[in-house]
Design a protein around this motif. Structure first.
Motif, PDB file in Angstrom:
ATOM      1  N   LEU A  38       0.845  -1.186   0.000  1.00  0.00           N
ATOM      2  CA  LEU A  38       0.000   0.000   0.000  1.00  0.00           C
ATOM      3  C   LEU A  38       0.881   1.237   0.000  1.00  0.00           C
ATOM      4  O   LEU A  38       1.787   1.361   0.824  1.00  0.00           O
ATOM      5  N   VAL A  39       0.620   2.128  -0.929  1.00  0.00           N
ATOM      6  CA  VAL A  39       1.351   3.386  -1.004  1.00  0.00           C
ATOM      7  C   VAL A  39       0.360   4.510  -0.741  1.00  0.00           C
ATOM      8  O   VAL A  39      -0.634   4.645  -1.446  1.00  0.00           O
ATOM      9  N   GLY A  40       0.632   5.294   0.286  1.00  0.00           N
ATOM     10  CA  GLY A  40      -0.281   6.372   0.648  1.00  0.00           C
ATOM     11  C   GLY A  40      -1.345   5.890   1.607  1.00  0.00           C
ATOM     12  O   GLY A  40      -1.274   4.788   2.157  1.00  0.00           O
ATOM     13  N   ASP A  41      -2.337   6.743   1.807  1.00  0.00           N
ATOM     14  CA  ASP A  41      -3.382   6.467   2.785  1.00  0.00           C
ATOM     15  C   ASP A  41      -4.745   6.549   2.103  1.00  0.00           C
ATOM     16  O   ASP A  41      -5.400   7.588   2.107  1.00  0.00           O
ATOM     17  N   ASN A  42      -5.156   5.449   1.502  1.00  0.00           N
ATOM     18  CA  ASN A  42      -6.435   5.399   0.819  1.00  0.00           C
ATOM     19  C   ASN A  42      -7.345   4.437   1.589  1.00  0.00           C
ATOM     20  O   ASN A  42      -7.101   3.229   1.610  1.00  0.00           O
ATOM     21  N   ALA A  44     -10.216   3.127   0.989  1.00  0.00           N
ATOM     22  CA  ALA A  44     -10.793   2.036   0.190  1.00  0.00           C
ATOM     23  C   ALA A  44      -9.763   0.934  -0.026  1.00  0.00           C
ATOM     24  O   ALA A  44     -10.081  -0.262   0.066  1.00  0.00           O
ATOM     25  N   SER A  45      -8.527   1.306  -0.301  1.00  0.00           N
ATOM     26  CA  SER A  45      -7.458   0.312  -0.491  1.00  0.00           C
ATOM     27  C   SER A  45      -7.187  -0.429   0.808  1.00  0.00           C
ATOM     28  O   SER A  45      -6.981  -1.651   0.810  1.00  0.00           O
ATOM     29  N   GLU A  46      -7.171   0.307   1.923  1.00  0.00           N
ATOM     30  CA  GLU A  46      -6.970  -0.319   3.236  1.00  0.00           C
ATOM     31  C   GLU A  46      -8.047  -1.374   3.497  1.00  0.00           C
ATOM     32  O   GLU A  46      -7.757  -2.477   3.938  1.00  0.00           O
ATOM     33  N   SER A  47      -9.287  -1.025   3.212  1.00  0.00           N
ATOM     34  CA  SER A  47     -10.405  -1.939   3.435  1.00  0.00           C
ATOM     35  C   SER A  47     -10.288  -3.176   2.544  1.00  0.00           C
ATOM     36  O   SER A  47     -10.491  -4.312   3.003  1.00  0.00           O
TER      37      SER A  47
END
Length: 79
Positions: A38-42, A44-47
């Motif tokens: 994971l790059v950055g703080d998204n 939706a991607s975290e979920s």
């Protein structure tokens, strides 16, 4: 008309994978795994990644999540 039960099909696939992974582990062979980057703080991607990690754990796979800041320059492969 044929109605396809996607949840049942998905559960059948997970059950089969779990059995295959248990056989690999019992035979001393390596167990497959998942690495998510994971790059950055998204959110939706975290979920999404959290859901994939949970699915891996349920069938006996290893799941690792690498987190990097959004301002990172480049990733270098060690190969």
């Amino acid at each position: 008309m044929i109605i396809i039960d996607g949840k049942k099909i998905a559960q059948d696939i997970r059950n089969e994978l779990k059995s295959d992974i248990e056989k690999l582990r019992a035979s001393g062979k390596g167990v497959p795994g998942l690495v998510a980057i994971l790059v950055g703080d998204n959110p939706a991607s975290e979920s999404y990644v959290k859901g994939k990690a949970k699915a891996c754990e349920e069938i006996g796979m290893v799941a690792v999540t690498e987190r990097h800041p959004s301002d990172m320059k480049k990733m270098r492969c060690s190969n």
